[in-house]
Design a protein around this motif. Sequence first.
Motif, short mmCIF file in Angstrom:
data_model
loop_
_atom_site.label_atom_id
_atom_site.label_comp_id
_atom_site.label_asym_id
_atom_site.label_seq_id
_atom_site.Cartn_x
_atom_site.Cartn_y
_atom_site.Cartn_z
N GLY A 1 -17.01 13.34 -4.86
CA GLY A 1 -17.82 13.20 -3.38
C GLY A 1 -16.93 12.56 -2.26
N GLU A 2 -15.61 12.44 -2.37
CA GLU A 2 -14.90 12.31 -1.36
C GLU A 2 -13.57 12.78 -1.56
OE1 GLU A 2 -13.77 8.09 -1.55
OE2 GLU A 2 -12.54 8.20 0.39
N THR A 3 -13.08 13.31 -0.25
CA THR A 3 -12.03 14.45 -0.21
C THR A 3 -10.99 13.77 0.97
OG1 THR A 3 -13.15 15.94 0.85
CG2 THR A 3 -12.70 16.28 -1.50
N TRP A 4 -9.77 14.06 0.83
CA TRP A 4 -8.92 13.72 1.93
C TRP A 4 -7.80 14.95 1.93
CZ3 TRP A 4 -3.67 13.93 1.66
CH2 TRP A 4 -3.06 13.49 2.91
N TYR A 5 -7.72 15.39 3.12
CA TYR A 5 -6.66 16.42 3.59
C TYR A 5 -5.47 16.06 4.27
CZ TYR A 5 -10.35 19.15 1.51
OH TYR A 5 -11.21 19.72 0.59
N VAL A 6 -4.33 16.64 4.14
CA VAL A 6 -3.22 16.55 5.21
C VAL A 6 -3.93 17.23 6.55
CG1 VAL A 6 -2.14 18.35 4.70
CG2 VAL A 6 -0.74 16.61 5.75
N ASP A 7 -3.36 16.79 7.69
CA ASP A 7 -3.68 17.35 8.80
C ASP A 7 -3.35 19.04 8.93
OD1 ASP A 7 -3.10 14.60 11.16
OD2 ASP A 7 -4.82 15.16 9.62
N SER A 8 -2.25 19.29 8.57
CA SER A 8 -2.02 20.81 8.57
C SER A 8 -2.81 21.79 7.74
CB SER A 8 -0.60 21.12 8.25
OG SER A 8 -0.48 20.57 6.74
N VAL A 9 -3.88 21.44 6.90
CA VAL A 9 -4.64 22.22 6.07
C VAL A 9 -5.99 22.08 6.42
CG1 VAL A 9 -2.92 22.37 4.27
CG2 VAL A 9 -4.90 20.73 4.07
N LYS A 10 -6.55 21.02 7.22
CA LYS A 10 -7.82 20.64 7.48
C LYS A 10 -8.38 21.91 8.16
CE LYS A 10 -7.73 15.48 8.11
NZ LYS A 10 -7.66 14.37 8.91
N GLY A 11 -9.62 22.16 7.64
CA GLY A 11 -10.46 23.27 8.07
C GLY A 11 -9.98 24.70 7.44
N ARG A 12 -9.21 24.68 6.70
CA ARG A 12 -8.54 25.77 5.99
C ARG A 12 -8.73 25.73 4.48
NH1 ARG A 12 -3.42 27.78 6.46
NH2 ARG A 12 -2.58 25.58 6.76
N PHE A 13 -8.53 24.71 3.88
CA PHE A 13 -8.35 24.46 2.42
C PHE A 13 -9.51 23.50 2.08
CE2 PHE A 13 -3.38 24.73 1.77
CZ PHE A 13 -3.43 25.91 2.47
N ILE A 14 -10.05 23.98 1.04
CA ILE A 14 -11.10 23.05 0.27
C ILE A 14 -10.69 22.81 -1.04
CG2 ILE A 14 -13.39 22.93 -0.33
CD1 ILE A 14 -14.07 24.63 2.09
N ILE A 15 -10.81 21.56 -1.41
CA ILE A 15 -10.50 21.17 -2.84
C ILE A 15 -11.66 20.71 -3.66
CG2 ILE A 15 -10.01 18.55 -2.05
CD1 ILE A 15 -7.86 18.46 -4.33
N SER A 16 -12.28 21.15 -4.69
CA SER A 16 -13.36 20.90 -5.22
C SER A 16 -12.99 20.92 -6.87
CB SER A 16 -14.37 22.15 -5.39
OG SER A 16 -13.66 23.09 -5.76
N ARG A 17 -13.97 20.19 -7.72
CA ARG A 17 -13.64 20.06 -8.95
C ARG A 17 -15.13 20.40 -10.00
NH1 ARG A 17 -11.63 14.37 -9.94
NH2 ARG A 17 -11.78 14.83 -12.09
N ASP A 18 -14.60 20.67 -11.23
CA ASP A 18 -15.67 21.09 -12.14
C ASP A 18 -15.26 20.04 -13.31
OD1 ASP A 18 -17.55 21.68 -14.10
OD2 ASP A 18 -17.64 24.00 -13.49
N ASN A 19 -16.09 19.08 -13.25
CA ASN A 19 -15.65 18.04 -14.40
C ASN A 19 -16.11 18.42 -15.93
OD1 ASN A 19 -14.77 16.23 -12.75
ND2 ASN A 19 -16.41 14.79 -12.59
N ALA A 20 -17.23 19.48 -16.14
CA ALA A 20 -17.53 19.89 -17.21
C ALA A 20 -16.49 20.90 -17.67
CB ALA A 20 -18.81 20.75 -17.15
N GLN A 21 -15.73 21.35 -16.78
CA GLN A 21 -14.79 22.60 -17.18
C GLN A 21 -13.00 21.99 -17.00
OE1 GLN A 21 -15.22 25.73 -18.05
NE2 GLN A 21 -17.43 25.35 -18.12
N ARG A 22 -13.11 20.65 -16.50
CA ARG A 22 -11.93 19.96 -16.74
C ARG A 22 -10.95 20.92 -15.56
NH1 ARG A 22 -11.30 16.50 -21.20
NH2 ARG A 22 -8.90 17.07 -21.29
N THR A 23 -11.44 21.09 -14.56
CA THR A 23 -10.64 21.92 -13.62
C THR A 23 -10.73 21.49 -12.19
OG1 THR A 23 -11.07 23.88 -15.09
CG2 THR A 23 -10.16 24.39 -12.74
N VAL A 24 -9.71 21.42 -11.70
CA VAL A 24 -9.57 21.23 -10.13
C VAL A 24 -9.45 22.47 -9.32
CG1 VAL A 24 -7.61 20.28 -10.13
CG2 VAL A 24 -9.24 19.62 -8.29
#
Length: 125
Positions: A58-81
């Motif tokens: 529910g909360e994410t943080w990015y370094v300025d140089s990747v904001k708007g280009r990178f997206i981090i997400s996760r699937d806890n059921a698959q134990r994968t980010v």
Amino acid sequence: QVTLVESGGGLVRPGGSLRLSCEASGRTFTFSQYAMGWYRQAPGKLRERVGVISWSGGETWYVDSVKGRFIISRDNAQRTVYLQMDSLKPEDTATYYCAAAPDMSRLRVGIADYWGQGTQVTVSS
């Protein structure tokens, strides 16, 4: 024993996209209780934080140089980010690592309980 395994790296042209994955394993590791982060390190440079995601996603943080280009997400059921990387630039070339820590605040300062081995991303024409 906890293992984080990154995948999805490769060679891509500037402006292209890649999706990195990091799968966690380990009988004693409760993936859904850990914040996860992505870092990168280019040759001759210090390791850099890229993005961090809370245990719930529910909360994410990015370094300025990747904001708007990178997206981090996760699937806890698959134990994968995941790290979706769009509009890639040559300066994004690095080895990308995932890491796990009990909370986001530690990952934001580069402190992690567990680290992966890394996957290489090269952005070049």
